[in-house]
Design an enzyme around this catalytic site. Structure first.
Site, PDB file in Angstrom:
ATOM      1  N   HIS A 132      -5.259   4.565  -3.966  1.00  0.00           N
ATOM      2  CA  HIS A 132      -4.086   4.593  -3.066  1.00  0.00           C
ATOM      3  C   HIS A 132      -3.598   6.006  -2.840  1.00  0.00           C
ATOM      4  O   HIS A 132      -2.476   6.217  -2.381  1.00  0.00           O
ATOM      5  CB  HIS A 132      -2.957   3.707  -3.626  1.00  0.00           C
ATOM      6  CG  HIS A 132      -3.319   2.251  -3.624  1.00  0.00           C
ATOM      7  ND1 HIS A 132      -2.682   1.326  -4.410  1.00  0.00           N
ATOM      8  CD2 HIS A 132      -4.286   1.574  -2.947  1.00  0.00           C
ATOM      9  CE1 HIS A 132      -3.225   0.134  -4.200  1.00  0.00           C
ATOM     10  NE2 HIS A 132      -4.202   0.256  -3.324  1.00  0.00           N
ATOM     11  N   GLY A 201      -1.959  -2.665 -16.714  1.00  0.00           N
ATOM     12  CA  GLY A 201      -0.670  -2.420 -16.062  1.00  0.00           C
ATOM     13  C   GLY A 201      -0.657  -2.661 -14.582  1.00  0.00           C
ATOM     14  O   GLY A 201      -0.004  -1.936 -13.826  1.00  0.00           O
ATOM     15  N   SER A 203      -0.321  -5.839 -11.495  1.00  0.00           N
ATOM     16  CA  SER A 203      -0.048  -7.266 -11.205  1.00  0.00           C
ATOM     17  C   SER A 203      -1.253  -7.901 -10.520  1.00  0.00           C
ATOM     18  O   SER A 203      -1.276  -9.117 -10.308  1.00  0.00           O
ATOM     19  CB  SER A 203       1.187  -7.369 -10.299  1.00  0.00           C
ATOM     20  OG  SER A 203       0.966  -6.606  -9.099  1.00  0.00           O
TER      21      SER A 203
HETATM   22  N1  APR Z   1       2.286  -1.518 -19.954  1.00  0.00           N
HETATM   23  C1  APR Z   1       1.408  -2.285 -19.252  1.00  0.00           C
HETATM   24  N2  APR Z   1       1.753  -3.019 -18.170  1.00  0.00           N
HETATM   25  C2  APR Z   1       3.050  -2.979 -17.791  1.00  0.00           C
HETATM   26  C3  APR Z   1       4.025  -2.219 -18.458  1.00  0.00           C
HETATM   27  C4  APR Z   1       3.590  -1.467 -19.583  1.00  0.00           C
HETATM   28  N3  APR Z   1       4.460  -0.720 -20.298  1.00  0.00           N
HETATM   29  N4  APR Z   1       5.226  -2.398 -17.824  1.00  0.00           N
HETATM   30  C5  APR Z   1       4.996  -3.241 -16.784  1.00  0.00           C
HETATM   31  N5  APR Z   1       3.695  -3.599 -16.769  1.00  0.00           N
HETATM   32  C6  APR Z   1       2.999  -4.465 -15.816  1.00  0.00           C
HETATM   33  C7  APR Z   1       3.861  -5.516 -15.135  1.00  0.00           C
HETATM   34  O1  APR Z   1       3.883  -6.698 -15.911  1.00  0.00           O
HETATM   35  C8  APR Z   1       3.098  -5.734 -13.822  1.00  0.00           C
HETATM   36  O2  APR Z   1       2.115  -6.753 -13.974  1.00  0.00           O
HETATM   37  O3  APR Z   1       2.553  -3.624 -14.774  1.00  0.00           O
HETATM   38  C9  APR Z   1       2.376  -4.398 -13.599  1.00  0.00           C
HETATM   39  C10 APR Z   1       2.931  -3.610 -12.436  1.00  0.00           C
HETATM   40  O4  APR Z   1       2.669  -4.348 -11.271  1.00  0.00           O
HETATM   41  P1  APR Z   1       3.120  -3.739  -9.844  1.00  0.00           P
HETATM   42  O5  APR Z   1       4.512  -3.234  -9.939  1.00  0.00           O
HETATM   43  O6  APR Z   1       2.769  -4.769  -8.826  1.00  0.00           O
HETATM   44  O7  APR Z   1       2.200  -2.449  -9.677  1.00  0.00           O
HETATM   45  P2  APR Z   1       0.702  -2.391  -9.184  1.00  0.00           P
HETATM   46  O8  APR Z   1      -0.070  -3.573  -9.711  1.00  0.00           O
HETATM   47  O9  APR Z   1       0.217  -1.046  -9.514  1.00  0.00           O
HETATM   48  O10 APR Z   1       0.856  -2.527  -7.586  1.00  0.00           O
HETATM   49  C11 APR Z   1      -0.320  -2.355  -6.832  1.00  0.00           C
HETATM   50  O11 APR Z   1       0.994  -2.314  -4.812  1.00  0.00           O
HETATM   51  O12 APR Z   1       3.049  -1.561  -4.332  1.00  0.00           O
HETATM   52  C12 APR Z   1       1.741  -1.359  -4.040  1.00  0.00           C
HETATM   53  O13 APR Z   1       0.478   0.549  -3.527  1.00  0.00           O
HETATM   54  C13 APR Z   1       1.357   0.009  -4.477  1.00  0.00           C
HETATM   55  O14 APR Z   1      -0.388   0.743  -5.956  1.00  0.00           O
HETATM   56  C14 APR Z   1       0.621  -0.233  -5.782  1.00  0.00           C
HETATM   57  C15 APR Z   1       0.014  -1.614  -5.569  1.00  0.00           C
END
Ligand code: APR
Length: 263
Positions: A132, A201, A203
């Protein structure tokens, strides 16, 4: 979250899989940087969980009028000031450092990160694909060449590529924007090469990033999930570590260093 003995067993199982693997690949999401103070997007404490999802028309607006898009980005810099400040003030946390250790130990071949915060590089990781983009770079929409954001002159909008004269945009990929070809190609290459896939980490709801672990799993490659919350990939994982990355990854490194996880 896992109880202590469950967590220890999951960490041990993950270390055993990593000791056995010859080409482990990780897909990383915002959760890895949460312990560096950068808010995640979804999940319990997610930015969008609290503020609601932003409009996803950035890419359309850029294509309609790149100059107006840049002017808005400059005018509304304040709107994302908190998020940008959190990234600028962030430091690599023990999770990032452990991933750099795993690479140095020859236990982690490549990181596909959805994060744009540059923390993997600052932690010492080298084999990274930023699917990204990277918030400190700009990219030409014609030839794909990248440059440092700070080097771009904004006295004429949109900035033009010094290589081909094409329109430059910040490297961060917007919703609806195609993933840069070079990054996408490397993600598929790493997914085809891997014999172990860590999902840390994320979703796992955004594509094509979430597709890579599923493609590997379809080939019989074991998945290790590190996430305090369940995700759509949890049911596919060989090992699920229901804990934070900042606690789990260093624990896996310690077990590998102690050699207690000989396969
Ligand atoms: N350690 C591990 N996982 C964690 C922690 C932690 N300390 N804290 C939170 N999480 C998990 C949450 O449970 C969640 O499942 O990290 C995940 C974050 O999910 P999102 O906020 O959806 O982030 P991400 O998966 O990176 O989103 C993907 O979506 O918003 C767009 O482009 C953006 O790159 C991003 C993409």
């Amino acid at each position: 979250m896992h109880q202590r003995d469950e967590l220890d067993r999951a960490i041990e199982a993950a270390a055993r899989e990593m000791a056995r693997a010859s080409h482990a690949v990780a897909l990383v999401g915002a959760g890895l940087s949460a312990e560096s103070g950068i808010p995640t997007f979804r999940g319990g404490e997610g930015l969008w969980t609290k503020l609601g999802e932003p409009t996803f028309d950035g890419w359309e607006l850029f294509n309609e009028d790149p100059a107006a898009w840049w002017q808005r980005a400059i005018d509304f810099k304040e709107e994302f000031a908190d998020f940008n400040r959190a990234i600028d003030e962030a430091r690599p946390n023990p999770g990032h450092l452990a991933m750099a250790d795993l690479e140095a130990m020859g236990r982690l071949a490549h990181v596909i990160t959805q994060n744009i915060d540059n923390l993997h590089q600052r932690a010492g990781s080298r084999h990274i694909t930023e699917i990204h983009g990277n918030r400190y770079l700009v990219r030409c929409m014609s030839c794909g060449s990248r440059d440092r954001l700070e080097s771009v002159r904004l006295d004429r909008l949109p900035p033009l590529c010094p290589e081909c004269g094409g329109f430059m945009k910040n490297d961060t990929v917007m919703f609806g924007e195609p993933i840069p070809e070079d990054a996408l190609r490397e993600c598929y290459r790493q997914t085809a090469l891997c014999d172990l896939f860590l999902v840390v980490g994320t979703s796992a709801v955004v594509y094509p990033a979430a597709e890579f672990p599923v493609m590997a799993c379809r080939r019989g490659v074991p998945l290790i999930e590190i996430n305090p919350e369940e995700t759509p990939l949890s049911g596919l994982a060989e090992v699920v570590i229901r804990a934070s990355a900042g606690e789990s990854l260093p624990a896996i490194v310690e077990r590998l260093k102690a050699g207690t996880s000989r396969s």
